[in-house]
Every structure is written in structure tokens, then in C-alpha cells.
Design a protein around this motif. Structure first.
Motif, short mmCIF file in Angstrom:
data_model
loop_
_atom_site.label_atom_id
_atom_site.label_comp_id
_atom_site.label_asym_id
_atom_site.label_seq_id
_atom_site.Cartn_x
_atom_site.Cartn_y
_atom_site.Cartn_z
N PRO A 147 -9.17 -6.36 11.41
CA PRO A 147 -10.41 -6.56 12.18
C PRO A 147 -10.23 -6.24 13.66
CG PRO A 147 -10.09 -8.35 10.63
CD PRO A 147 -8.84 -7.53 10.59
N GLY A 148 -11.15 -5.47 14.20
CA GLY A 148 -11.13 -5.14 15.61
C GLY A 148 -10.22 -3.99 15.98
N LYS A 149 -9.54 -3.43 15.00
CA LYS A 149 -8.64 -2.31 15.29
C LYS A 149 -9.07 -1.08 14.51
CE LYS A 149 -4.52 -4.98 16.46
NZ LYS A 149 -3.06 -5.16 16.21
N GLU A 150 -8.62 0.08 14.99
CA GLU A 150 -8.93 1.32 14.30
C GLU A 150 -8.08 1.45 13.04
OE1 GLU A 150 -10.26 4.15 18.08
OE2 GLU A 150 -8.51 4.65 16.88
N ARG A 151 -8.63 2.19 12.08
CA ARG A 151 -7.88 2.46 10.87
C ARG A 151 -6.69 3.35 11.22
NH1 ARG A 151 -11.51 3.70 5.70
NH2 ARG A 151 -12.38 1.77 6.56
N GLU A 152 -5.53 3.05 10.63
CA GLU A 152 -4.32 3.79 10.95
C GLU A 152 -3.65 4.32 9.69
OE1 GLU A 152 -2.06 0.82 13.05
OE2 GLU A 152 -1.15 0.05 11.21
N MET A 153 -2.98 5.45 9.86
CA MET A 153 -2.25 6.06 8.76
C MET A 153 -1.02 5.23 8.44
SD MET A 153 0.62 8.01 7.92
CE MET A 153 1.18 8.76 9.46
N VAL A 154 -0.78 5.02 7.16
CA VAL A 154 0.44 4.36 6.71
C VAL A 154 1.39 5.39 6.11
CG1 VAL A 154 1.41 2.63 5.16
CG2 VAL A 154 -0.78 2.20 6.30
N ALA A 155 0.89 6.16 5.16
CA ALA A 155 1.72 7.17 4.50
C ALA A 155 0.82 8.23 3.89
CB ALA A 155 2.58 6.54 3.41
N ILE A 156 1.30 9.46 3.94
CA ILE A 156 0.55 10.59 3.40
C ILE A 156 1.47 11.43 2.54
CG2 ILE A 156 -0.62 12.76 3.97
CD1 ILE A 156 -1.55 11.47 6.56
N ILE A 157 0.96 11.95 1.45
CA ILE A 157 1.67 12.92 0.64
C ILE A 157 0.82 14.18 0.64
CG2 ILE A 157 0.70 12.03 -1.54
CD1 ILE A 157 3.45 12.65 -2.81
N ARG A 171 10.81 1.17 4.44
CA ARG A 171 10.32 0.00 3.70
C ARG A 171 9.25 0.39 2.67
NH1 ARG A 171 7.54 -3.85 6.22
NH2 ARG A 171 6.73 -2.51 7.90
N PHE A 172 8.42 1.36 3.00
CA PHE A 172 7.34 1.79 2.12
C PHE A 172 7.65 3.15 1.53
CE2 PHE A 172 3.57 -0.60 4.32
CZ PHE A 172 4.31 -1.77 4.26
N THR A 173 7.19 3.37 0.30
CA THR A 173 7.36 4.66 -0.36
C THR A 173 6.05 5.07 -1.03
OG1 THR A 173 9.70 4.19 -0.82
CG2 THR A 173 8.67 5.98 -2.05
N ILE A 174 5.58 6.25 -0.69
CA ILE A 174 4.38 6.80 -1.31
C ILE A 174 4.79 7.74 -2.44
CG2 ILE A 174 4.18 8.74 0.31
CD1 ILE A 174 1.13 8.44 0.10
N SER A 175 4.08 7.67 -3.54
CA SER A 175 4.38 8.56 -4.66
C SER A 175 3.09 8.85 -5.42
CB SER A 175 5.43 7.95 -5.58
OG SER A 175 4.97 6.75 -6.15
N GLN A 176 3.18 9.85 -6.26
CA GLN A 176 1.99 10.32 -6.99
C GLN A 176 2.39 10.60 -8.42
OE1 GLN A 176 -0.15 13.50 -4.98
NE2 GLN A 176 -0.54 14.51 -6.93
#
Length: 126
Positions: A41-51, A65-70
Motif C-alpha cells: 500500500p502506498g508504493k509503486e508496483r515493483e519487479m521481483v523476477a522476470i523470465i 532467495r527467489f527462483t522463477i521458473s516456467q
């Protein structure tokens, strides 16, 4: 027109793990970049991870810490995942998956993502 539905959010203590899933239906076989974004709340949307076509990209605070997969694309559906380990209270946010059409050789900017899910809440307590 694509449709995205997230799942897997919830509440966890710091240091815990969650795995978010996103089903991108009505997949037409076109090339897409897929990503996870978050917003508090009150903040802009931000990128976490992209593939994307050129690989993956993470925001600095989640690297390691985070891993994106498809998952392998089916005829009409792609499944996108975000494995989140060693969660911190500052990871608390609404998490959204999104899709950007076309082939991107560099990480697409947030404005290129035209299909968005409704979001799933992640809450990390200290």
C-alpha cells in the motif's frame, strides 16, 4: 487475450518458504515474457523476477532467495512459478504475475506487461 490466475500466497514466519503459481491460459503459442511483481500500500508496483527470451532477471533484494521458473507450455496454458525461500518481513506484499508479448532480448520494462493477474497476498511475520 490472456488470463492469469495466481495461487500459493499465505502467511509464513521469517525464514520460511512459499511457492507461488500462476496459470496463463488462452496461450496462443506466441512468445511471451512472464514475470512476478509485488506491491505494498502506498508504493509503486515493483519487479521481483522476470523470465524472458534472454534469460532471467531478479531484483537485487531477492537474488539468491527467489527462483522463477516456467513449466513446459501446453497447448493452451503456461504455468509460472516463484519459489521464495528465506522470506523476510520486507517481502510482505501483494504478488502479481504478468505477461508481456513478443520476443525480448533484454528484461522488458513493467510497461510492456499488458496481462495481469488479480494478485495473491504474501505476509511474512518476524
Amino acid at each position: 487475450q490472456g488470463r492469469l490466475v495466481e495461487s500459493g500466497g499465505g502467511s509464513v514466519q521469517a525464514g520460511g518458504s512459499l511457492r507461488l503459481s500462476c496459470e496463463f491460459s488462452e496461450y496462443t503459442g506466441s512468445r511471451y515474457s512472464l514475470g512476478w511483481f509485488r506491491q505494498t500500500p502506498g508504493k509503486e508496483r515493483e519487479m521481483v523476477a522476470i523470465i524472458y527470451s534472454g534469460g532471467t532477471n531478479y531484483r537485487d533484494s531477492v537474488k539468491g532467495r527467489f527462483t522463477i521458473s516456467q513449466a513446459d507450455a501446453k497447448i493452451t496454458k503456461i504455468t509460472l512459478y516463484l519459489q521464495m525461500n528465506s522470506l523476510k518481513p520486507e517481502d510482505t506484499a501483494m504478488y502479481y504475475c504478468a505477461a508481456a508479448s513478443g520476443i525480448w532480448l533484454y528484461p522488458p520494462p513493467i510497461g510492456a506487461f499488458v496481462y495481469w493477474g488479480q494478485g495473491t497476498q504474501v505476509t511474512v511475520s518476524s
